[in-house]
Design a protein around this motif. Sequence first.
Motif, PDB file in Angstrom:
ATOM      1  N   MET A   1       0.831  -1.206   0.000  1.00  0.00           N
ATOM      2  CA  MET A   1       0.000   0.000   0.000  1.00  0.00           C
ATOM      3  C   MET A   1       0.869   1.261   0.000  1.00  0.00           C
ATOM      4  N   MET A   2       1.872   1.293   0.881  1.00  0.00           N
ATOM      5  CA  MET A   2       2.716   2.485   0.963  1.00  0.00           C
ATOM      6  C   MET A   2       3.518   2.679  -0.315  1.00  0.00           C
ATOM      7  N   ASN A   3       3.974   1.592  -0.909  1.00  0.00           N
ATOM      8  CA  ASN A   3       4.719   1.707  -2.155  1.00  0.00           C
ATOM      9  C   ASN A   3       3.842   2.321  -3.240  1.00  0.00           C
ATOM     10  N   GLY A   4       2.572   1.962  -3.242  1.00  0.00           N
ATOM     11  CA  GLY A   4       1.626   2.548  -4.195  1.00  0.00           C
ATOM     12  C   GLY A   4       1.459   4.042  -3.967  1.00  0.00           C
ATOM     13  N   MET A   5       1.472   4.463  -2.726  1.00  0.00           N
ATOM     14  CA  MET A   5       1.329   5.888  -2.407  1.00  0.00           C
ATOM     15  C   MET A   5       2.558   6.682  -2.837  1.00  0.00           C
ATOM     16  N   VAL A   6       3.725   6.075  -2.789  1.00  0.00           N
ATOM     17  CA  VAL A   6       4.926   6.759  -3.269  1.00  0.00           C
ATOM     18  C   VAL A   6       4.732   7.110  -4.744  1.00  0.00           C
ATOM     19  N   TRP A   7       4.254   6.114  -5.525  1.00  0.00           N
ATOM     20  CA  TRP A   7       4.027   6.363  -6.949  1.00  0.00           C
ATOM     21  C   TRP A   7       2.902   7.369  -7.176  1.00  0.00           C
ATOM     22  N   THR A   8       1.893   7.337  -6.337  1.00  0.00           N
ATOM     23  CA  THR A   8       0.784   8.297  -6.457  1.00  0.00           C
ATOM     24  C   THR A   8       1.284   9.719  -6.240  1.00  0.00           C
ATOM     25  N   TRP A   9       2.071   9.914  -5.180  1.00  0.00           N
ATOM     26  CA  TRP A   9       2.590  11.258  -4.892  1.00  0.00           C
ATOM     27  C   TRP A   9       3.581  11.717  -5.962  1.00  0.00           C
ATOM     28  N   LEU A  10       4.374  10.792  -6.477  1.00  0.00           N
ATOM     29  CA  LEU A  10       5.276  11.155  -7.576  1.00  0.00           C
ATOM     30  C   LEU A  10       4.476  11.570  -8.811  1.00  0.00           C
ATOM     31  N   GLY A  11       3.351  10.905  -9.046  1.00  0.00           N
ATOM     32  CA  GLY A  11       2.470  11.288 -10.151  1.00  0.00           C
ATOM     33  C   GLY A  11       1.867  12.668  -9.949  1.00  0.00           C
ATOM     34  N   VAL A  12       1.413  12.947  -8.707  1.00  0.00           N
ATOM     35  CA  VAL A  12       0.862  14.282  -8.403  1.00  0.00           C
ATOM     36  C   VAL A  12       1.939  15.343  -8.616  1.00  0.00           C
ATOM     37  N   MET A  13       3.149  15.042  -8.187  1.00  0.00           N
ATOM     38  CA  MET A  13       4.248  15.996  -8.344  1.00  0.00           C
ATOM     39  C   MET A  13       4.551  16.228  -9.825  1.00  0.00           C
ATOM     40  N   ALA A  14       4.584  15.172 -10.610  1.00  0.00           N
ATOM     41  CA  ALA A  14       4.878  15.308 -12.043  1.00  0.00           C
ATOM     42  C   ALA A  14       3.791  16.099 -12.762  1.00  0.00           C
ATOM     43  N   VAL A  15       2.529  15.801 -12.463  1.00  0.00           N
ATOM     44  CA  VAL A  15       1.428  16.525 -13.099  1.00  0.00           C
ATOM     45  C   VAL A  15       1.471  18.007 -12.702  1.00  0.00           C
ATOM     46  N   SER A  16       1.694  18.285 -11.428  1.00  0.00           N
ATOM     47  CA  SER A  16       1.771  19.684 -10.967  1.00  0.00           C
ATOM     48  C   SER A  16       2.911  20.429 -11.650  1.00  0.00           C
ATOM     49  N   ALA A  17       4.056  19.793 -11.753  1.00  0.00           N
ATOM     50  CA  ALA A  17       5.200  20.432 -12.405  1.00  0.00           C
ATOM     51  C   ALA A  17       4.929  20.639 -13.894  1.00  0.00           C
ATOM     52  N   PHE A  18       4.277  19.668 -14.540  1.00  0.00           N
ATOM     53  CA  PHE A  18       3.951  19.807 -15.957  1.00  0.00           C
ATOM     54  C   PHE A  18       2.973  20.963 -16.181  1.00  0.00           C
ATOM     55  N   VAL A  19       1.940  21.044 -15.358  1.00  0.00           N
ATOM     56  CA  VAL A  19       0.961  22.133 -15.496  1.00  0.00           C
ATOM     57  C   VAL A  19       1.647  23.480 -15.289  1.00  0.00           C
ATOM     58  N   GLU A  20       2.527  23.546 -14.317  1.00  0.00           N
ATOM     59  CA  GLU A  20       3.247  24.804 -14.076  1.00  0.00           C
ATOM     60  C   GLU A  20       4.127  25.166 -15.259  1.00  0.00           C
ATOM     61  N   ALA A  21       4.822  24.192 -15.808  1.00  0.00           N
ATOM     62  CA  ALA A  21       5.692  24.460 -16.959  1.00  0.00           C
ATOM     63  C   ALA A  21       4.883  24.893 -18.176  1.00  0.00           C
ATOM     64  N   ALA A  22       3.681  24.367 -18.304  1.00  0.00           N
ATOM     65  CA  ALA A  22       2.847  24.697 -19.460  1.00  0.00           C
ATOM     66  C   ALA A  22       2.197  26.063 -19.331  1.00  0.00           C
ATOM     67  N   THR A  23       1.926  26.496 -18.107  1.00  0.00           N
ATOM     68  CA  THR A  23       1.194  27.759 -17.921  1.00  0.00           C
ATOM     69  C   THR A  23       2.045  28.910 -17.403  1.00  0.00           C
ATOM     70  N   LEU A  24       3.078  28.631 -16.641  1.00  0.00           N
ATOM     71  CA  LEU A  24       3.943  29.664 -16.043  1.00  0.00           C
ATOM     72  C   LEU A  24       3.132  30.715 -15.289  1.00  0.00           C
ATOM     73  N   THR A  25       2.136  30.254 -14.516  1.00  0.00           N
ATOM     74  CA  THR A  25       1.285  31.189 -13.777  1.00  0.00           C
ATOM     75  C   THR A  25       1.486  31.110 -12.274  1.00  0.00           C
ATOM     76  N   LEU A  26       2.422  30.332 -11.807  1.00  0.00           N
ATOM     77  CA  LEU A  26       2.689  30.146 -10.383  1.00  0.00           C
ATOM     78  C   LEU A  26       1.436  29.698  -9.632  1.00  0.00           C
ATOM     79  N   VAL A  27       0.783  28.672 -10.170  1.00  0.00           N
ATOM     80  CA  VAL A  27      -0.425  28.150  -9.545  1.00  0.00           C
ATOM     81  C   VAL A  27      -0.211  26.752  -8.989  1.00  0.00           C
ATOM     82  N   SER A  28       0.476  25.902  -9.716  1.00  0.00           N
ATOM     83  CA  SER A  28       0.548  24.498  -9.308  1.00  0.00           C
ATOM     84  C   SER A  28       1.911  24.056  -8.787  1.00  0.00           C
ATOM     85  N   ILE A  29       2.907  24.891  -8.864  1.00  0.00           N
ATOM     86  CA  ILE A  29       4.235  24.482  -8.409  1.00  0.00           C
ATOM     87  C   ILE A  29       4.244  24.187  -6.914  1.00  0.00           C
ATOM     88  N   TRP A  30       3.359  24.852  -6.172  1.00  0.00           N
ATOM     89  CA  TRP A  30       3.277  24.647  -4.716  1.00  0.00           C
ATOM     90  C   TRP A  30       2.825  23.228  -4.406  1.00  0.00           C
TER      91      TRP A  30
END
Length: 150
Positions: A1-30
């Motif tokens: 279960m915990m190993n799955g959560m590591v991948w989930t959080w890494l996915g959230v981090m990747a999506v947030s970073a991608f959205v920030e890179a695509a928009t450059l609006t300082l909304v999702s990097i946090w």
Amino acid sequence: MMNGMVWTWLGVMAVSAFVEAATLTLVSIWFAAGALAATFAAYAGASLTVQLILFVGVSIAACVAVRPLARRFVAPNVVPTNADRLLGAEARVTEEIDNAAPSGAVYVDGKTWTARSSGGERIPAGELVEIERMEGVKLIVRPRAAAAVS
């Protein structure tokens, strides 16, 4: 279960970073920063509640701490010109204003500006006009009630 959560959080981090890179609006990097903290917590075996608290807390802290600094460097450098002080001022037409041509110029505050009539009427050289607004580097003017000055 915990190993799955590591991948989930890494996915959230990747999506947030991608959205920030695509928009450059300082909304999702946090959220990427919060997801990174939650990833470490998941890897260490912390409960889902602790992971969520870390995600929300670090996201808010990152926003509060870094956003004012980041806005200063990311925001475009605006150089105030005080040109809005011309609004409502009186100017003298130095070149006949004809929106159809398009031509026209006025002299105000020691400078000559391109001008257009707000009502579309032709305004002959020598007339006094009032500045209604600015559109880029053009002044939009209307005739004054006073008679033409020679």
